[in-house]
Write an enzyme that holds these catalytic residues in place. Structure first.
Site, PDB file in Angstrom:
ATOM      1  N   ARG A  64     -25.378   6.604   8.789  1.00  0.00           N
ATOM      2  CA  ARG A  64     -24.859   7.105   7.524  1.00  0.00           C
ATOM      3  C   ARG A  64     -25.766   8.221   7.015  1.00  0.00           C
ATOM      4  O   ARG A  64     -26.807   8.492   7.596  1.00  0.00           O
ATOM      5  CB  ARG A  64     -24.772   5.983   6.478  1.00  0.00           C
ATOM      6  CG  ARG A  64     -26.007   5.089   6.468  1.00  0.00           C
ATOM      7  CD  ARG A  64     -26.250   4.384   5.172  1.00  0.00           C
ATOM      8  NE  ARG A  64     -26.566   5.316   4.108  1.00  0.00           N
ATOM      9  CZ  ARG A  64     -27.759   5.873   3.935  1.00  0.00           C
ATOM     10  NH1 ARG A  64     -28.751   5.623   4.761  1.00  0.00           N
ATOM     11  NH2 ARG A  64     -27.971   6.696   2.927  1.00  0.00           N
ATOM     12  N   GLY A  65     -25.350   8.842   5.919  1.00  0.00           N
ATOM     13  CA  GLY A  65     -26.107   9.950   5.357  1.00  0.00           C
ATOM     14  C   GLY A  65     -25.570  11.265   5.883  1.00  0.00           C
ATOM     15  O   GLY A  65     -25.400  11.437   7.097  1.00  0.00           O
ATOM     16  N   ARG A  98     -15.051   9.338   8.198  1.00  0.00           N
ATOM     17  CA  ARG A  98     -15.388   9.248   6.774  1.00  0.00           C
ATOM     18  C   ARG A  98     -14.998  10.568   6.127  1.00  0.00           C
ATOM     19  O   ARG A  98     -15.436  11.628   6.584  1.00  0.00           O
ATOM     20  CB  ARG A  98     -16.879   8.951   6.557  1.00  0.00           C
ATOM     21  CG  ARG A  98     -17.294   7.564   7.041  1.00  0.00           C
ATOM     22  CD  ARG A  98     -18.650   7.169   6.515  1.00  0.00           C
ATOM     23  NE  ARG A  98     -18.622   6.907   5.087  1.00  0.00           N
ATOM     24  CZ  ARG A  98     -19.727   6.752   4.349  1.00  0.00           C
ATOM     25  NH1 ARG A  98     -20.921   6.852   4.896  1.00  0.00           N
ATOM     26  NH2 ARG A  98     -19.638   6.512   3.050  1.00  0.00           N
ATOM     27  N   ASP A 253     -23.378  14.497  -0.395  1.00  0.00           N
ATOM     28  CA  ASP A 253     -22.496  14.361   0.756  1.00  0.00           C
ATOM     29  C   ASP A 253     -21.565  15.554   0.895  1.00  0.00           C
ATOM     30  O   ASP A 253     -21.067  15.827   1.983  1.00  0.00           O
ATOM     31  CB  ASP A 253     -21.686  13.069   0.652  1.00  0.00           C
ATOM     32  CG  ASP A 253     -22.545  11.850   0.935  1.00  0.00           C
ATOM     33  OD1 ASP A 253     -22.542  11.393   2.088  1.00  0.00           O
ATOM     34  OD2 ASP A 253     -23.243  11.380   0.015  1.00  0.00           O
ATOM     35  N   ASN A 263     -21.916  12.697  -4.476  1.00  0.00           N
ATOM     36  CA  ASN A 263     -23.005  11.869  -3.962  1.00  0.00           C
ATOM     37  C   ASN A 263     -22.662  10.406  -4.243  1.00  0.00           C
ATOM     38  O   ASN A 263     -21.671  10.102  -4.913  1.00  0.00           O
ATOM     39  CB  ASN A 263     -24.340  12.252  -4.612  1.00  0.00           C
ATOM     40  CG  ASN A 263     -25.527  11.660  -3.867  1.00  0.00           C
ATOM     41  OD1 ASN A 263     -25.656  11.819  -2.660  1.00  0.00           O
ATOM     42  ND2 ASN A 263     -26.386  10.955  -4.577  1.00  0.00           N
ATOM     43  N   LYS A 264     -23.482   9.510  -3.736  1.00  0.00           N
ATOM     44  CA  LYS A 264     -23.221   8.081  -3.878  1.00  0.00           C
ATOM     45  C   LYS A 264     -22.914   7.730  -5.326  1.00  0.00           C
ATOM     46  O   LYS A 264     -23.561   8.214  -6.251  1.00  0.00           O
ATOM     47  CB  LYS A 264     -24.436   7.287  -3.394  1.00  0.00           C
ATOM     48  CG  LYS A 264     -24.194   5.795  -3.323  1.00  0.00           C
ATOM     49  CD  LYS A 264     -23.183   5.460  -2.254  1.00  0.00           C
ATOM     50  CE  LYS A 264     -22.917   3.962  -2.183  1.00  0.00           C
ATOM     51  NZ  LYS A 264     -21.921   3.639  -1.151  1.00  0.00           N
TER      52      LYS A 264
END
Length: 381
Positions: A64-65, A98, A253, A263-264
């Site tokens: 991830r990331g 994703r 992201d 972003n998250k």
């Protein structure tokens, strides 16, 4: 406020992480990942011998990331090519894994573009596959170099904004070596401050719903001997009110053409708090995360995660029967849940965007476009 310096967990040494690598065992080539779903309890590798396995690892957040997803996507294309599989089909499968992280598609298109160009020039399958693999390795190397430059630019910006030193930095989600070919994005800046003796405390948001802060950022901070504390996401406001946050550092992201930052989930509330309390809110991301084809924040597709990630607490344990995973229900059975993976922060709440090409402040569409025009990494579509 607590001021005890955290120590590395027993058995974990502050050394370089092997997060993603290409391997060629006797049974055939594979992409080997550090399985991030098993951290911090266990450092275990996940071997992806084909593209469907890699896609599942991406969806399950074993890898991830944003920057690392781009690298994984490029290696996935190379894996399909080396194994003689349909590269176009593999690229499509990988790119859909994703939807929000723009780097994934970038890495896939870069390696696939090199493969197709080689075929068009008359290269045989083996040579075209070798060139796709070389493209993935080049992206991996470039990202590591970009990480180092972002850390230097970010630390210089912090020293300019906070000349008294002793930085108390708040971060969200995970932005270190676990998301990068190098030492990360926002976390790399904090790590630079730590190594320079200018980090007083790294505040680590636990980051709901998957706890990437508590599980992964705390893990990386401990490995590096940094002074850190984990906090619940909804405790950040009390830290701001107490004057215990000097700057917020997050990754991204996807950054839209107008400077909106995906972003998250939980990043946007931090930006609002930072603005109210006159605290710099800094985004650190490579130029590969900038998507000039996405006009604004409203145009960014936000991934929706399963509701059970909110209504259940998952656990993992190892025993005589092997590794066991389960969950404890914390909400009434059948409770609906709102569980977006990301939120969008508008550019007017962002103090600066730090990239490997330099710093943009104030954040404007014109500034982003000019910066991307200088970057050789935004040339492959």
């Amino acid at each position: 406020m607590a001021d005890q310096d955290a120590q590395p967990p027993v058995g974990i040494a502050p050394s370089a992480l092997s997060v993603l690598r290409w391997d060629e065992p006797p049974e055939g080539p594979a992409v080997v990942l550090l399985d991030q779903t098993r951290l911090p309890a266990e450092e275990a590798e996940l071997v992806c011998a084909d593209v469907p396995a890699l896609v599942e690892a991406i969806r399950a957040l074993a890898v991830r990331g944003a920057p690392l997803l781009g690298i994984a996507g490029a290696y996935g294309v190379a894996l399909a090519a080396v194994r003689g599989q349909d590269v176009d089909a593999a690229a499509e499968l990988l790119e859909r894994a994703r939807p929000t992280a723009v780097n994934l598609g970038y890495g896939v298109r870069r390696a696939a573009g090199v493969y197709r160009a080689a075929v068009e020039k008359g290269a045989g399958p083996e040579q075209a596959a070798a060139e796709a693999l070389a493209a993935a390795r080049a992206l991996h190397r470039e990202d590591a170099e970009a990480s180092g430059r972002m850390a230097r630019f970010g630390l210089a910006l912090l020293d300019e904004l906070l000349p008294d030193g002793g930085h108390q930095l708040l971060t969200h989600c995970n932005t270190g070596a676990l998301v990068s070919g190098g030492e990360g994005t926002a976390f790399a800046v904090a790590l630079g401050a730590h190594r320079a003796g200018r980090l007083r405390r790294l505040w680590v948001d636990e980051t709901r719903p998957l706890l990437q802060g508590a599980r992964l950022t705390a893990y990386e901070a401990a490995r590096n001997g940094m002074a850190y504390s984990v906090l619940t996401d909804n405790a950040a406001g009390s830290l701001f009110a107490a004057g215990e946050v000097d700057a917020v550092l997050i990754g991204a992201d996807r950054i839209a053409a107008d400077g909106s930052v995906a972003n998250k989930v939980g990043s946007y509330p931090l930006a609002v708090l930072a603005r109210y309390h006159h605290v710099p809110f800094i985004v650190v991301a490579p130029t590969t995360t900038v998507d000039l084809d996405t006009a604004d924040g409203a145009s960014i597709t936000v991934e929706q995660r399963p509701g059970r990630e909110v209504t259940e607490v998952t656990f993992s344990r190892s025993g005589a029967a092997g590794r066991e995973t389960g969950g404890v229900v914390v909400a009434p059975q059948g409770s609906p849940a709102y569980n977006p993976a990301f939120d969008i922060t508008p550019p007017e709440l962002v103090t600066a965007i730090v990239t490997e090409e330099g710093v943009i402040s104030p954040v404007t569409g014109v500034g982003l476009a000019e910066l991307c025009a200088r970057s050789s990494q935004i040339t492959i579509s």
